[in-house]
Design an enzyme around this catalytic site. Structure first.
Site, PDB file in Angstrom:
ATOM      1  N   LYS A 201       1.034  -1.261   0.200  1.00  0.00           N
ATOM      2  CA  LYS A 201       0.495  -0.283   0.230  1.00  0.00           C
ATOM      3  C   LYS A 201       0.796   1.273  -0.291  1.00  0.00           C
ATOM      4  O   LYS A 201       1.955   1.320   1.157  1.00  0.00           O
ATOM      5  CB  LYS A 201      -0.876   0.101   1.060  1.00  0.00           C
ATOM      6  CG  LYS A 201      -1.704   1.226   1.176  1.00  0.00           C
ATOM      7  CD  LYS A 201      -2.598   1.050   1.771  1.00  0.00           C
ATOM      8  CE  LYS A 201      -3.777   2.768   2.401  1.00  0.00           C
ATOM      9  NZ  LYS A 201      -4.734   2.210   3.563  1.00  0.00           N
ATOM     10  N   LYS A 256      -2.057  -1.438  -3.725  1.00  0.00           N
ATOM     11  CA  LYS A 256      -2.822  -0.539  -3.691  1.00  0.00           C
ATOM     12  C   LYS A 256      -2.329   0.504  -3.645  1.00  0.00           C
ATOM     13  O   LYS A 256      -1.300   1.306  -2.751  1.00  0.00           O
ATOM     14  CB  LYS A 256      -3.895   0.078  -2.305  1.00  0.00           C
ATOM     15  CG  LYS A 256      -4.636   0.842  -2.222  1.00  0.00           C
ATOM     16  CD  LYS A 256      -5.222   0.638  -1.029  1.00  0.00           C
ATOM     17  CE  LYS A 256      -6.124   2.481  -0.594  1.00  0.00           C
ATOM     18  NZ  LYS A 256      -6.731   2.164   0.556  1.00  0.00           N
TER      19      LYS A 256
END
Ligand code: PBG
Length: 331
Positions: A201, A256
């Site tokens: 992330k 992400k």
């Protein structure tokens, strides 16, 4: 002339007729690949639009159920729920995050009661619950305390598992949280609760509209998440993060944001034998929406092309705010 060259080789032969294009297609997108993120608020009969995400709303649990039923009917296998916590419930210790009567446990129970076969994924992170909007707990000098945060995340994950969450998804990027959550789930009798680890992330500016949606932007102010979320310049580090999370007991890993990070999905796909989900985040959604609303892009074809690109890169499933629309278009 070698037979590998033109005119013996004509790449366009397999593209000329639609039947051949159908047979030669390498990636396939269906509603079964999609996960719908949903924002939940307190109250009854409530729907609030989100200015920076046209078409996406926050719903109270009763309204959320109606939409979740529609998603389920369209073949979307799971929803991911994100709570919007009122200011008076935010605190320095984020204790509302493991309140058994909180918004998320109530939403999980309601969905599981009404639509038992719809998968429910919950976000494990403290940012909706901290008064400063960070995903971690702070010490007196304002630094994120990793291990104390992990203890809090474990309580939050257990609270969601007890309420019936199928998948808990730590999105906080603290070190060691996957192992700690896995151990706690196992020792509390939740051996079948899956962990979807937000392993890679990034500290991304594409989360802007999401922070509007959950109200963490104002709380965060000028604060940044660079001491825990990854540097967008790094790829090798993403593979190391993923390897660690797999080792600690993740069932599925996440990359992400999505479209700017397709290379990471591909590298992870080639390196690891585990399902990979991708998060097509709020800023990616809003870019396409805005351009489409201006008549600059054709929304349907751009969305389906983008989602297919995730499959080509190697993602198993995609969290996308376009899930409902895409599922309708795919019918
Ligand atoms: C917070 C969280 C964020 C998103 C999902 N969970 C924002 C952040 O890290 O600041 C972003 C999702 C999106 O932009 O769609 N733990």
């Amino acid at each position: 002339m070698s037979i590998g060259q033109f005119p013996f080789t004509r790449m366009r032969r397999i593209r000329l007729k639609s039947f051949a294009r159908d047979l030669c297609r390498e990636s396939m997108l269906t509603a079964n690949d999609l996960i719908l993120p949903m924002f939940v608020i307190e109250g009854r009969g409530k729907t609030e639009p989100i200015a920076s995400m046209p078409g996406v709303c926050r719903h109270s649990i009763d309204v959320l159920i109606t939409h979740a039923k529609k998603a389920h009917a369209l073949g979307i296998p799971a929803v991911a729920i994100f709570p919007v916590i009122s200011k008076n419930k935010k605190s320095l210790d984020a204790k509302a995050a493991w309140d058994a009567k909180g918004l998320v446990p109530e939403a999980i129970k309601a969905i599981k009661k009404e639509i038992p076969s719809l998968g429910v994924i919950t976000d494990i992170a403290l940012d909706p619950y901290t008064s400063h909007g960070q995903d971690g707990l702070l010490n007196r000098s304002g630094e994120i305390m990793n291990d104390e945060t992990v203890d809090a995340l474990v309580k939050q994950a257990l609270c969601h598992a007890k309420a019936g969450a199928d998948i808990v998804a730590p999105s906080d990027m603290m070190d060691g949280r996957i192992g700690a959550i896995r151990e706690a789930l196992e020792s509390h009798g939740f051996k079948d609760t899956m962990i979807l680890a937000y392993s890679a992330k990034y500290a991304s500016s594409f989360y802007g509209p999401f922070r509007d949606a959950v109200g963490s932007k104002a709380a965060l102010g000028k604060g940044s998440k660079h001491t825990y979320q990854m540097d967008p310049a790094n790829g090798v580090e993403a593979l190391r993060e993923i390897a660690l999370d797999i080792d600690e007991g993740a069932d599925i890993v996440m990359v992400k944001p999505g479209l700017p990070y397709l290379d990471i999905i591909r590298r992870a796909r080639d390196a690891f034998q585990i399902p990979i989900f991708a998060y097509n985040v709020s800023g990616e959604y809003s870019m396409i929406k805005a351009a489409s609303q201006n008549g600059w892009l054709d929304e349907q074809s751009v969305v389906l092309e983008s989602l297919t690109a995730f499959k080509r890169a190697g993602a198993n499933a995609i969290l996308t705010y376009h899930a409902m629309e895409a599922a309708k278009w795919l019918k």
